[in-house]
Design a protein around this motif. Structure first.
Motif, PDB file in Angstrom:
ATOM      1  N   HIS A 370       0.849  -1.188   0.000  1.00 31.70           N
ATOM      2  CA  HIS A 370       0.000   0.000   0.000  1.00 31.70           C
ATOM      3  C   HIS A 370       0.884   1.236   0.000  1.00 31.70           C
ATOM      4  N   PRO A 371       0.362   2.365  -0.488  1.00 31.85           N
ATOM      5  CA  PRO A 371       1.176   3.590  -0.491  1.00 31.85           C
ATOM      6  C   PRO A 371       1.420   4.078   0.926  1.00 31.85           C
ATOM      7  N   PRO A 372       2.562   4.731   1.181  1.00 30.74           N
ATOM      8  CA  PRO A 372       2.887   5.185   2.528  1.00 30.74           C
ATOM      9  C   PRO A 372       2.200   6.481   2.923  1.00 30.74           C
ATOM     10  N   MET A 373       1.533   7.124   1.987  1.00 32.67           N
ATOM     11  CA  MET A 373       0.878   8.396   2.233  1.00 32.67           C
ATOM     12  C   MET A 373      -0.181   8.575   1.159  1.00 32.67           C
ATOM     13  N   ASP A 374      -0.998   9.595   1.293  1.00 29.23           N
ATOM     14  CA  ASP A 374      -2.001   9.890   0.290  1.00 29.23           C
ATOM     15  C   ASP A 374      -1.316  10.355  -0.997  1.00 29.23           C
ATOM     16  N   LEU A 375      -1.431   9.560  -2.047  1.00 28.44           N
ATOM     17  CA  LEU A 375      -0.782   9.873  -3.312  1.00 28.44           C
ATOM     18  C   LEU A 375      -1.797  10.086  -4.429  1.00 28.44           C
ATOM     19  N   TRP A 376      -3.026  10.451  -4.060  1.00 31.44           N
ATOM     20  CA  TRP A 376      -4.067  10.574  -5.071  1.00 31.44           C
ATOM     21  C   TRP A 376      -3.706  11.585  -6.154  1.00 31.44           C
ATOM     22  N   ASP A 377      -2.934  12.615  -5.820  1.00 30.69           N
ATOM     23  CA  ASP A 377      -2.520  13.596  -6.827  1.00 30.69           C
ATOM     24  C   ASP A 377      -1.871  12.931  -8.037  1.00 30.69           C
ATOM     25  N   VAL A 378      -1.116  11.853  -7.807  1.00 32.22           N
ATOM     26  CA  VAL A 378      -0.344  11.230  -8.877  1.00 32.22           C
ATOM     27  C   VAL A 378      -0.721   9.772  -9.116  1.00 32.22           C
ATOM     28  N   ASP A 379      -1.718   9.268  -8.409  1.00 29.68           N
ATOM     29  CA  ASP A 379      -2.114   7.869  -8.513  1.00 29.68           C
ATOM     30  C   ASP A 379      -2.603   7.573  -9.932  1.00 29.68           C
ATOM     31  N   VAL A 380      -2.042   6.542 -10.561  1.00 26.77           N
ATOM     32  CA  VAL A 380      -2.424   6.199 -11.928  1.00 26.77           C
ATOM     33  C   VAL A 380      -3.900   5.821 -12.015  1.00 26.77           C
ATOM     34  N   ARG A 381      -4.516   5.450 -10.895  1.00 26.47           N
ATOM     35  CA  ARG A 381      -5.930   5.067 -10.911  1.00 26.47           C
ATOM     36  C   ARG A 381      -6.872   6.254 -11.113  1.00 26.47           C
ATOM     37  N   ARG A 382      -6.342   7.474 -11.131  1.00 25.50           N
ATOM     38  CA  ARG A 382      -7.207   8.624 -11.416  1.00 25.50           C
ATOM     39  C   ARG A 382      -7.526   8.716 -12.902  1.00 25.50           C
ATOM     40  N   MET A 383      -6.762   8.015 -13.728  1.00 26.37           N
ATOM     41  CA  MET A 383      -6.914   8.127 -15.169  1.00 26.37           C
ATOM     42  C   MET A 383      -8.052   7.246 -15.681  1.00 26.37           C
ATOM     43  N   MET A 384      -8.705   7.733 -16.717  1.00 30.40           N
ATOM     44  CA  MET A 384      -9.821   7.021 -17.336  1.00 30.40           C
ATOM     45  C   MET A 384      -9.340   6.270 -18.584  1.00 30.40           C
ATOM     46  N   PRO A 385      -9.979   5.169 -18.927  1.00 31.38           N
ATOM     47  CA  PRO A 385      -9.523   4.396 -20.098  1.00 31.38           C
ATOM     48  C   PRO A 385      -9.435   5.212 -21.373  1.00 31.38           C
TER      49      PRO A 385
END
Length: 826
Positions: A370-385
């Motif tokens: 798991h990530p060590p901190m909140d990485l939503w800014d750069v998390d690849v899962r924010r991207m859409m297909p």
């Protein structure tokens, strides 16, 4: 040619500075069975020609923390490895040639103080003393970061590689990875011309090649190369050594002193995408053709700032490619499509200053799961297909390169590659004055311009041109009825005999409820952190409708699918495109809808947090009595092909009830008054429901427990040491956005996670976590002391509360009837 091993725990694809940083940090964590494969030679893609700037102040809190770590790492890397890096901690100087730019820089400086970053706000005269060869008479001020620096990209990469090798990693050059091998939805190795390597984990650090390599494995890695220009001068007589790196964003220019010369580079507003048809196979230590005509206006601006450039000879005119993502933030983490496949790519020309932090947190993610901190800014899962679409990426890259130095305005919207996802009523909203913003590719109405006014933004750090219009929309929701297009919600159906059991394990709340009941709940990780914030409607004994935010559509579906146990009879399906959603909100919403449907809507027949199928127009519509604005209201889930007809019926009947079209800016101000949390800002995977004040949504004693319960129970027994607090500024002329420091009795105790002006309350509101200094945070703690928020260096007094500033008992949401609410509104 080196002999390839048959297997490794981790295979890293790509030998730029990021890939070498991942290898270095994995071995520091004790994972030494690491193989890094580089298609040509280390640094031969884009690393070798980087300018080598090492800045720390980024647009958000956590990205600044990662850049700060990078600086600290590079400062000690030569001593650790014996490999020279060329790192110099000479500082940086960011210039502001107008008041708005200075406001931006000062807000960033305030954010930096939240975690002790050394930063100084300077006058033009003080800036000139640090950089005596520049013109300063047109400056409004500057910000100086003394611990910023510069480094040699190639030498620094070699130092990281040497450190990784010294702890057991194998780095093999001249090996091209053709494919990532995927079996059963999991990465199990890589395929090369020299043979396959089996692996437990594969990391895609392939830079410009990462998009195509990822696509062949079925993953979305949206990035596109663009040409990036800089020049290096001949030696300049009298040039002081070790000048701070100069950033003149208003001229799109950065300047670095190096051995008596100046390197001058640009981030122009209209960029030149490159590599649309793929990167040439033999590309290695290559440059692109000169284009003096393209860069000439920027060179002239640089000469105005640094007059000595006008008489300096140009030793080198360089043009090389860099990778850019659709939102100018890099791509990090495990891909949602393929387990065990991680990515670290798309660094938007800041790879050198990002590589240390990115490599560290990705290594932690791989080792710990798991990530060590909140990485939503750069998390690849924010991207859409859809964002892997090449035409989309090319068109967006024209703009995205220049955004690095453009003003980072509040509410700024991208201008390129727009209109990707439109709701069924988009054209109807546009005809009525909608000004659209973009979220996950969706065109969403942020506000409505009245007749005769253009529906376009005029940006400022103060009250923007839509402020009064959004205030009117806000008041309509509070006093009459407002219509919101919420079609961008992510929507899933989980169906099957085991659906209830599966969801009850994932959800902190209890979904074993009667058909038609809506449950608000969080999905937690094993540490008690909030992975998702959703509502779930039980549609039948075996079918549940799950609603989440547009931005987390990809992330949350991956979380759901990965937590369906093998063999469970439950299937998750994304139905986002199948439903339009219209929110009818406000004290007169019941009266409006009652005029259009025969379904009884009174409290006894249709209580809060329930959902029914109703007839509306010629359609069968799911009406859910739920709200994100804090008023009586319904979200209408309409099969897409019926949406226009239902919209027309509502609009036709609306004038008699004061119906107003409202956008997301009004929704944001409404939810802030009610202290409704926003995932990604106010709640993240490192915040727990207890810290976020969401303990009411936890079913502590439900049979079988839930994921994260043990960690949450331990925190419950000890009492949370940090807590989300609501703040209201005493000065209604000031505005809050995010990341402003929160002070209690003169000491920084937290930062604002989200902010907006509350039009009913009459001042700017913020939410933010505060630290109790090791003690549980009680209502008495919040009620005592003097609270302030620092805005652009100025401290503004504020009121603090654990309860919402508007309708804390939610009487208007759970009203006893229209008459009571109408009387309250009057």
């Amino acid at each position: 040619m080196a002999l390839l091993p048959q297997r490794a725990q981790v295979v890293i694809v790509g030998g730029g500075i990021v890939g070498c940083s991942v290898a270095y940090h994995l071995t520091r964590r004790g994972l030494t069975d690491v193989v890094l494969l580089e298609r040509k030679q280390l640094t031969s893609g884009t690393t070798w020609h980087a300018a080598g700037l090492v800045g720390q102040l980024r647009a958000t809190h956590n990205l600044t923390r990662l850049a700060q770590y990078t600086t600290e790492l590079y400062a000690g890397l030569e001593a650790e490895t014996g490999q020279a890096t060329g790192f110099l901690q000479i500082g940086s100087l960011a210039l502001a040639s107008n008041a708005e730019r200075l406001e931006e820089l000062k807000r960033g400086a305030s954010m930096a103080r939240c975690f002790g970053l050394d930063v100084n706000v300077l006058t033009a005269e003080e800036a000139l003393a640090l950089w005596p060869m520049m013109r300063s008479d047109d400056l409004a001020g500057a910000v100086h970061l003394p611990k910023d620096g510069q480094t040699n990209p190639v030498d620094t990469t070699q130092a990281l590689a040497k450190g990784a090798r010294g702890r057991g990693a194998r780095i093999i050059e001249q090996v091209r990875v053709d494919d990532i091998v995927v079996e059963g939805g999991r990465a199990v190795g890589v395929r090369t011309a020299q043979g396959d390597i089996q692996a437990d984990i594969v990391v895609n650090c392939a830079g410009m090649w990462a998009r195509d390599l990822g696509a062949r494995a079925g993953t979305t890695v949206p990035l596109h190369a663009a040409e990036h220009f800089y020049v290096v001068t001949e030696p300049i007589p009298g040039l002081p050594p070790h000048l701070p790196v100069l950033r003149d964003a208003d001229s799109c220019t950065y300047v670095k002193e190096d051995a008596g010369k100046l390197l001058v580079g640009w981030f122009e507003p209209v960029a030149k995408p490159w590599g649309m048809d793929g990167i040439p196979d033999g590309f290695s230590f290559d440059s692109l053709p000169d284009d003096l005509a393209h860069i000439e206006p920027l060179l002239e601006a640089a000469v105005r700032r640094v007059p000595a450039l006008g008489s300096a000879g140009i030793q080198l005119f360089f043009n090389g490619p860099e990778s850019f993502t659709p939102d100018d933030r890099y791509l990090l983490g495990e891909t949602p499509e393929v387990e065990g496949l991680y990515v670290a790519a798309g660094f938007n020309s800041i790879g050198i200053q990002s590589a240390g932090g990115a490599g560290k947190v990705l290594a932690d993610w791989i080792v710990d799961g798991h990530p060590p901190m909140d990485l939503w800014d750069v998390d690849v899962r924010r991207m859409m297909p859809f964002q892997r679409n090449k035409r989309y990426l090319k068109d967006r890259t024209v703009e995205s390169l220049g955004l690095l130095y453009a003003m980072h305005w509040p509410f700024r919207q991208p201008e390129s590659a727009r209109g990707v996802r439109r709701s069924a009523v988009h054209d109807r909203l546009a005809a009525r004055g909608a000004c659209f913003g973009e979220a996950a590719g969706w065109e969403r109405p942020n506000w409505y311009a009245p007749a005769g006014e253009r529906a376009e933004y005029r940006y400022t750090y103060g009250r923007q041109n839509w402020f009064a219009h959004a205030a009117a929309e806000h008041r309509a929701a509070r006093e009459a009825v407002a219509l919101f297009d919420q079609s961008s919600f992510g929507k899933y159906v989980l169906e099957g005999p085991d659906a209830e059991a599966v969801l009850n394990r994932i959800c902190a709340n209890d979904v074993a409820v009667p058909v038609g009941k809506i449950v608000y709940t969080q999905w937690l990780n094993a540490r008690g952190g909030i992975e998702a914030d959703v509502t779930i409607t039980r549609e039948s004994e075996t079918r549940f409708l799950i609603i989440t935010a547009a931005a987390t559509q990809t992330r949350d579906l991956a979380w759901l699918k990965r937590h369906i146990p093998e063999g469970a009879q439950a299937v998750a399906v994304d139905v986002t495109s199948g439903y339009a959603v219209l929110g009818v909100m406000g004290p007169r919403s019941r009266a409006l809808l009652s005029a259009l449907t025969d379904t009884p809507l009174a409290n006894a027949a249709f209580p809060f947090a329930t959902s029914q199928m109703i007839e509306l127009g010629y359609a069968e519509v799911r009406a859910s009595r739920i709200t994100y604005v804090g008023e009586l209201g319904w979200e209408l889930y309409i099969p897409t092909e019926f949406a226009q007809g239902v919209f027309d019926v509502l609009i036709e009947a609306g004038p008699a009830f004061g119906l107003t079209l409202a956008g997301y800016h009004a929704m944001n101000s409404l939810r802030m008054e009610k202290a409704y949390r926003h995932w990604g800002h106010d709640i993240t995977d490192e915040d727990t429901p207890l810290e976020a004040g969401l303990g009411f949504a936890v079913a502590w004693d439900k049979a079988g427990g839930f994921l994260g319960r043990d960690a949450l129970q331990r925190q419950r027994e000890a009492g949370p040491r940090r807590r989300l607090v609501n703040l209201a500024l005493d000065d209604p002329g000031k505005l809050l956005y995010h990341n402003e420091p929160i002070l209690k009795d003169g000491t920084i105790v937290g930062r604002i996670t989200s902010g907006m002006f509350g039009h009913t309350v009459g001042t700017a509101l913020g939410m933010g976590y505060v630290d109790g200094g090791g003690e549980p945070i009680s209502p008495a703690f919040v009620a005592s002391g003097g609270w302030e928020v620092e805005i652009a260096g100025a401290r503004v007094p504020a009121r603090a509360s654990l309860k919402p500033f508007y309708d804390p008992a939610s009487r208007r949401v759970k009203d006893a009837g229209d008459a009571a609410v109408s009387a309250a509104a009057a």
